[in-house]
Design a protein around this motif. Structure first.
Motif, PDB file in Angstrom:
ATOM      1  N   GLN A  40      52.512   0.024  56.382  1.00  0.00           N
ATOM      2  CA  GLN A  40      53.079   1.449  56.237  1.00  0.00           C
ATOM      3  C   GLN A  40      52.144   1.935  54.734  1.00  0.00           C
ATOM      4  O   GLN A  40      51.580   2.642  54.594  1.00  0.00           O
ATOM      5  CB  GLN A  40      54.476   1.445  55.895  1.00  0.00           C
ATOM      6  CG  GLN A  40      54.644   3.078  56.337  1.00  0.00           C
ATOM      7  CD  GLN A  40      54.868   3.679  54.821  1.00  0.00           C
ATOM      8  OE1 GLN A  40      55.147   3.084  53.952  1.00  0.00           O
ATOM      9  NE2 GLN A  40      54.234   4.857  54.922  1.00  0.00           N
ATOM     10  N   THR A  41      52.203   0.942  53.854  1.00  0.00           N
ATOM     11  CA  THR A  41      51.460   1.304  52.760  1.00  0.00           C
ATOM     12  C   THR A  41      49.850   1.409  52.818  1.00  0.00           C
ATOM     13  O   THR A  41      49.268   2.190  52.338  1.00  0.00           O
ATOM     14  CB  THR A  41      51.831   0.290  51.488  1.00  0.00           C
ATOM     15  OG1 THR A  41      51.487  -0.968  51.791  1.00  0.00           O
ATOM     16  CG2 THR A  41      53.310   0.499  51.021  1.00  0.00           C
ATOM     17  N   GLN A  61      55.976  -7.273  56.364  1.00  0.00           N
ATOM     18  CA  GLN A  61      54.755  -6.668  57.027  1.00  0.00           C
ATOM     19  C   GLN A  61      54.905  -5.318  57.569  1.00  0.00           C
ATOM     20  O   GLN A  61      53.785  -4.604  57.472  1.00  0.00           O
ATOM     21  CB  GLN A  61      54.573  -7.697  58.534  1.00  0.00           C
ATOM     22  CG  GLN A  61      54.141  -9.003  58.026  1.00  0.00           C
ATOM     23  CD  GLN A  61      52.998  -9.512  57.499  1.00  0.00           C
ATOM     24  OE1 GLN A  61      52.004  -8.475  57.183  1.00  0.00           O
ATOM     25  NE2 GLN A  61      52.620 -10.508  56.941  1.00  0.00           N
ATOM     26  N   LEU A  62      56.074  -4.829  57.617  1.00  0.00           N
ATOM     27  CA  LEU A  62      56.049  -3.559  57.983  1.00  0.00           C
ATOM     28  C   LEU A  62      55.660  -2.507  56.797  1.00  0.00           C
ATOM     29  O   LEU A  62      55.001  -1.636  56.802  1.00  0.00           O
ATOM     30  CB  LEU A  62      57.661  -3.174  58.114  1.00  0.00           C
ATOM     31  CG  LEU A  62      58.164  -2.275  59.526  1.00  0.00           C
ATOM     32  CD1 LEU A  62      57.351  -2.509  60.699  1.00  0.00           C
ATOM     33  CD2 LEU A  62      59.521  -2.809  59.593  1.00  0.00           C
ATOM     34  N   ARG A  63      56.275  -3.051  55.695  1.00  0.00           N
ATOM     35  CA  ARG A  63      55.737  -2.302  54.532  1.00  0.00           C
ATOM     36  C   ARG A  63      54.390  -2.589  54.223  1.00  0.00           C
ATOM     37  O   ARG A  63      53.619  -1.525  53.752  1.00  0.00           O
ATOM     38  CB  ARG A  63      56.687  -2.941  53.168  1.00  0.00           C
ATOM     39  CG  ARG A  63      56.279  -2.065  51.944  1.00  0.00           C
ATOM     40  CD  ARG A  63      57.382  -1.839  50.932  1.00  0.00           C
ATOM     41  NE  ARG A  63      57.705  -2.953  49.982  1.00  0.00           N
ATOM     42  CZ  ARG A  63      57.244  -2.996  48.939  1.00  0.00           C
ATOM     43  NH1 ARG A  63      57.028  -1.794  48.194  1.00  0.00           N
ATOM     44  NH2 ARG A  63      57.433  -3.875  48.139  1.00  0.00           N
ATOM     45  N   ILE A  71      46.372  -4.508  61.685  1.00  0.00           N
ATOM     46  CA  ILE A  71      46.381  -2.888  61.088  1.00  0.00           C
ATOM     47  C   ILE A  71      46.140  -3.074  59.674  1.00  0.00           C
ATOM     48  O   ILE A  71      45.084  -2.459  59.143  1.00  0.00           O
ATOM     49  CB  ILE A  71      47.798  -2.361  61.503  1.00  0.00           C
ATOM     50  CG1 ILE A  71      47.840  -2.066  62.629  1.00  0.00           C
ATOM     51  CG2 ILE A  71      47.814  -1.017  60.713  1.00  0.00           C
ATOM     52  CD1 ILE A  71      49.147  -1.410  63.223  1.00  0.00           C
ATOM     53  N   VAL A  72      46.829  -3.836  58.899  1.00  0.00           N
ATOM     54  CA  VAL A  72      46.670  -4.034  57.577  1.00  0.00           C
ATOM     55  C   VAL A  72      45.381  -4.451  57.172  1.00  0.00           C
ATOM     56  O   VAL A  72      44.569  -3.892  56.415  1.00  0.00           O
ATOM     57  CB  VAL A  72      47.571  -5.030  56.766  1.00  0.00           C
ATOM     58  CG1 VAL A  72      47.003  -5.252  55.301  1.00  0.00           C
ATOM     59  CG2 VAL A  72      49.061  -4.545  56.901  1.00  0.00           C
ATOM     60  N   GLY A  73      44.605  -5.354  57.916  1.00  0.00           N
ATOM     61  CA  GLY A  73      43.305  -5.615  57.889  1.00  0.00           C
ATOM     62  C   GLY A  73      42.342  -4.784  58.172  1.00  0.00           C
ATOM     63  O   GLY A  73      41.289  -4.298  57.402  1.00  0.00           O
TER      64      GLY A  73
END
Lengths: 152, 152
Positions: B26-27, B21-23, A145-147
């Motif tokens: 989310q950010t 990883q959650l943070r 998701i971050v990626g």
DNA sequence: TATTGTTATACTCTATAACTATA
DNA sequence: TATAGTTATAGAGTATAACAATA
């Protein structure tokens, strides 16, 4: 109108949003740490900054910016606060004299050790809560998701 | 010391923390929404507040506090801003005159519809990023974490 | 000219405390 | 006395802009 309990409030689509649950989980994690962290006088953000500094002695602010994607002024202020509390030192490096290498002080290492114990206790509670759900798949999902949302 | 790229920085245990990883996720989600949301002049938090108000006309601030776990002063200020922008109304309810029922105005409904479209587009991108990972398991995991860390 | 870092300033989000009004 | 909500104030966390030092 008589909504006595949270379950009676219609949150409908909201709770089906990934982004919403992500935020709920993240704020729950921060809130849970905030009280024990307050006694150490560090924030979760400072914990993670200090962890990176510990693992990368003489790291520069510019390097931290690539990880945190903050403005350099924000990072400067955050570093200044840690330096002011005697947890981090900022040393002139040989070579390019614009750089200031960041390292933990002894006090910083002590605070970080205590904070790490708190974080790891929370990690264990989160893992327990997962039950049968695969933690590694979860971690991979979060990284994806971050990626996907990252735009440089 | 020559750390040119993020991958060369040792993040070691940090990236193995669930909370970290959650943070990050989310950010990333907030940051991704922040630009398109700015054009609508709403924040992700206001979006979720307005969604709840829409689904629960005449809801009171006290009810919202049980969901968001904020101080009532914080909620009061947030509501005031939405009222000031003409997106929410605060109406005296029959019965107990301390309560003020919150509802969306027509303008509020329009802004919410536009924001919802943005949020749902992001949701689809996140779902795509998950690939073979089961979205429902992820959602369940996040809910379990929230439940485990909640202390009332 | 470009880069590293700092400072001044401002805006958002949050909480605590003291308050008003209602019950 | 207790509850719903407001206001004043203060502390984080963030960004933009202007700056100094260095390259």
């Amino acid at each position: 109108m008589d909504k006595e309990r949270e379950d009676e409030i219609d949150l409908a689509q909201l709770t089906d949003y990934f982004g919403y649950q992500l935020r709920q989980a993240q704020t729950a994690s921060f809130r849970d740490l905030s009280e024990p962290f307050r006694e150490l006088d560090v924030t979760p953000g400072e914990f993670s900054l200090m962890t990176i500094v510990k693992l990368n002695p003489d790291i520069r602010q510019t390097d931290l910016l690539r990880i945190y994607r903050l403005d350099k002024s924000t990072m400067s202020v955050a570093v200044k606060r840690l330096v002011g509390r005697g947890l981090v030192t900022q040393d002139q490096l040989p070579g390019d004299r614009r750089f200031h290498g960041l390292s933990l002080t002894e006090a910083g290492r002590e605070v970080l050790a205590a904070a790490t114990a708190l974080v790891e206790a929370q990690e264990r509670r989160m893992e327990d809560a997962l039950g049968d759900i695969d933690k590694e798949a979860m971690m991979k999902a979060l990284r994806r998701i971050v990626g996907a949302l990252r735009r440089d």
